[in-house]
Scaffold this active site. Structure first.
Site, mmCIF file in Angstrom:
data_model
loop_
_atom_site.group_PDB
_atom_site.id
_atom_site.type_symbol
_atom_site.label_atom_id
_atom_site.label_comp_id
_atom_site.label_asym_id
_atom_site.label_seq_id
_atom_site.Cartn_x
_atom_site.Cartn_y
_atom_site.Cartn_z
ATOM 1 C CG PHE A 168 36.491 24.456 45.028
ATOM 2 C CD1 PHE A 168 35.064 24.740 45.083
ATOM 3 C CD2 PHE A 168 37.067 23.355 46.250
ATOM 4 C CE1 PHE A 168 34.129 24.070 46.274
ATOM 5 C CE2 PHE A 168 36.086 23.313 47.296
ATOM 6 C CZ PHE A 168 34.815 23.522 47.185
ATOM 7 C CB SER A 169 36.555 27.065 48.176
ATOM 8 O OG SER A 169 36.208 27.320 49.487
ATOM 9 N N GLY A 170 38.437 28.962 48.438
ATOM 10 C CA GLY A 170 39.471 29.851 48.420
ATOM 11 C C GLY A 170 40.171 30.088 47.154
ATOM 12 N N GLY A 172 38.802 29.687 44.534
ATOM 13 C CA GLY A 172 37.726 30.423 43.485
ATOM 14 C C GLY A 172 37.738 31.959 43.876
#
Length: 630
Positions: A168-170, A172
């Site tokens: 997820f996010s970083g 991701g």
């Protein structure tokens, strides 16, 4: 732990780290946000790590100086799968347990590794997905994560062919790093609110990558992946891409670019081969010639920066629920961890982690083999499977005609769309584990009156050299040519109003053709605000000119030049992906030039009250589809 050295740590000064954290935390409020404050959540995460996960030390040289935690369900079978889970910025490893991966592992029997960043490497605990030394094969954080996989293989019976990664996010953004640098280790990955590999190679460029995003051609994106492990000729990992359409921290244009990257890596096109709605959200699949889904996307309409969970949902075959509310956990009634585990092939066969390998049974029951048909024909199939049939697809002459996801499996097929004569029909069923089977033994004779007036569909891509956009004051004065690569519409930051032009060479249409339908497809690049809502009920419309407005390429006088037909179709509001206009009006159809170029002018009917615009992609990203009879 291996010391990465002061020269590496100096990249993350407190001021830059705080700026990165502020950006991410601000983004969290753009979507559903539940649970305590970040400090409270971090304390909770520490407790979860201490009580729910087991830390592993000495798992390799660990050049990225990461931490490793593992979860091993009870009663694990031999040769079980492994999923590596990567957290987002400001998070710790155990925060990702709230997305449901530990719960799913207990149900379906696979190992989970939770990698964790340290604040000594990055002041906001982001994986360094933008640092060249951490995203190359054989070094940095990428190698540390690969060594975690090696450690699990040495300690447990892990199936090397079923190792996966989700983030997820970083984290991701770090998923495609692992897929690009270690395609020989990972079979598939799931990207939540992340983006393409090598979208950035410095902290400065990381901000531009996150918002407004970076636009490259599919081939350019694909080359970055191929360059990560030069000389590799094996299979490439499959990719599942999830992104909120209201994510203002990592703009959802990243999802489109990631799709373009991985479809290109797999050598398939960027047109979805299957589209459906899952829990109210658009789901698209991109397949190879054998029908295998290599890339899929979920557009989470209205969701902000987070991971989709559904705490009211129980994993099939169990009473275990999907995820728990908390920071960056968005309860939008769809369980991302379940559908991603399903994409990985982990959910079939009633658990055990071995996966269901039994294909469903399917039979095309109507029309009968050898039948003569006309008009609209109801295609009917029966299908069954031990773990459940998810959908049945119907094909005419090998081309997908449509699908049905609930029994009785039926599809209304308009046989007037093909020529009179013999045609083959088939049905393909899919089960919950992704297995499929095809019944392709039906042949019918189409006999429609009119004997051969078969509609033809052709798509034209716009001519990039002719495309362009103009900006002018509200009264049309002081028009000037735009200079950016993509085409602008709406009111820009300079106070000017923008109109865009697309040019198509439609000379291949037969002179005597009767055009029955036409529509424009455009792809979202980026934007600001809502140009459709300022003023209220604004409309984006298309003008058509039979031939060029003036010169072939866009010029200033095109701003208010007369068109052959005005406002022939509208384009509804869209904030991601590709969308189609309404069908052209009769006047629009009559204005399509059969012996030369057809140019389209895109404009809003009202001037925006404030800065509100969107950029659309031109060239091969814009298509004009025309249906005609010879």
């Amino acid at each position: 732990m291996h010391d990465r050295g002061s020269s590496h740590r100096s990249l993350f000064t407190p001021s830059r780290g705080m700026r990165f954290a502020a950006l991410l935390l601000a983004g969290a409020s753009c979507g559903p946000l539940e649970g305590g404050a970040p400090e409270e959540q971090a304390a909770s995460d520490v407790a979860q790590v201490e009580s729910g996960l087991t830390q592993v030390t000495g798992f390799g040289t660990n050049p990225g100086n990461l931490l490793m935690y593992r979860h091993v369900p009870a009663s694990m079978p031999a040769n079980a799968p492994l999923v590596v889970v990567l957290h987002g910025c400001t998070q710790m490893a155990a925060a990702m347990e709230s997305t449901g991966w530990t719960a799913a592992a207990n149900v379906y029997k696979f190992y989970v590794v939770y990698a964790q960043q340290q604040s000594s490497n990055n002041s906001t605990s982001c994986f360094n997905w933008f640092e060249p030394g951490d995203i190359a094969r054989g070094g940095g954080e990428a190698l540390s994560i690969k060594q975690m996989v090696d450690n699990m293989k040495s300690a447990y019976s892990v199936d090397s062919a079923r190792v996966f990664v989700a983030g997820f996010s970083g984290g991701g953004y770090m998923v495609p790093v692992m897929l690009a640098t270690y395609p020989d280790v990972f079979s598939a990955g799931a990207v939540n609110s992340g983006g393409p590999y090598k979208c950035a190679t410095s902290m400065t460029s990381a901000f531009s990558c996150m918002s407004p995003g970076v636009d490259k051609t599919p081939a350019a994106w694909g080359d970055l992946v191929r360059g990560a492990y030069s000389g590799y000729t094996g299979a490439r990992p499959r990719v599942s891409i999830w992104h909120g359409t209201s994510d203002f921290t990592v703009k959802n244009s990243n999802a489109t670019e990631a799709m373009e990257q991985w479809t290109n890596v797999h050598g398939i096109d960027q047109t979805a081969d299957f589209t459906e709605t899952v829990a109210g959200f658009p789901h698209k699949e991109y397949r190879d010639s054998a029908g295998t889904t290599l890339v899929e996307t979920y557009d989470l309409t209205g969701m902000g920066h987070g991971v989709a969970i559904d705490p009211q949902y129980s994993y099939p075959g169990s009473s275990t629920v999907c995820g728990a509310t908390g920071s960056f956990m968005s309860d939008v009634n769809i369980c991302a961890s379940y559908y991603q585990a399903k994409f990985f092939g982990l959910t079939g066969g009633g658990g055990g982690g071995t996966g269901d390998t039994t294909a469903p049974t399917v039979n095309l029951t109507a029309p009968a083999d050898g039948a003569t048909v006309s008009g609209t024909v109801t295609l009917t199939a029966s299908a069954s499977d031990a773990v459940g049939v998810t959908r049945v697809e119907f094909y005419v002459d090998g081309s997908l005609a449509g699908s049905d996801s609930a029994a009785p499996y039926e599809l209304g097929w308009d046989s007037t769309g093909v020529a009179n004569g013999t045609h083959s029909l088939s049905a393909k069923a899919f089960d919950a584990a992704g297995n499929s089977a095809t019944d392709a033994d039906t042949s019918v004779t189409v006999s429609n009156s009119g004997g051969g007036s078969t509609p033809v569909t052709v798509s034209f891509t716009s001519i990039a050299a002719d495309d362009g956009y103009l900006k002018a004051n509200a009264d049309g004065s002081a028009a000037a040519l735009g200079t950016l690569t993509n085409l602008a519409l709406g009111k820009g930051t300079d106070g000017k109003f923008n109109r865009s032009f697309l040019s198509f060479d439609t000379s291949s249409l037969p002179d005597g053709a009767t055009i029955s339908r036409a529509y424009l497809s455009v792809s979202y690049s980026s934007g600001s605000g809502d140009p459709w809502a300022s003023p209220a009920d604004n409309t984006l419309v298309i003008d058509v000119n039979s031939g060029t407005f003036n010169a072939a390429t866009t010029e200033v006088s095109d701003w208010d030049a007369a068109a052959s037909a005005s406002a022939v179709a509208g384009i509804a509001k869209f904030t991601a992906g590709t969308t189609n206009s309404e069908d052209f009006s009769g006047a629009g159809l009559s204005s399509i030039h059969k012996t030369g170029k057809t140019q389209l002018r895109l404009r809003f009917t009202q001037d925006q009250a404030g800065t509100a615009y969107l950029f659309v992609k031109d060239g091969t990203n814009a298509t004009l589809t025309v249906v005609y009879t010879p």
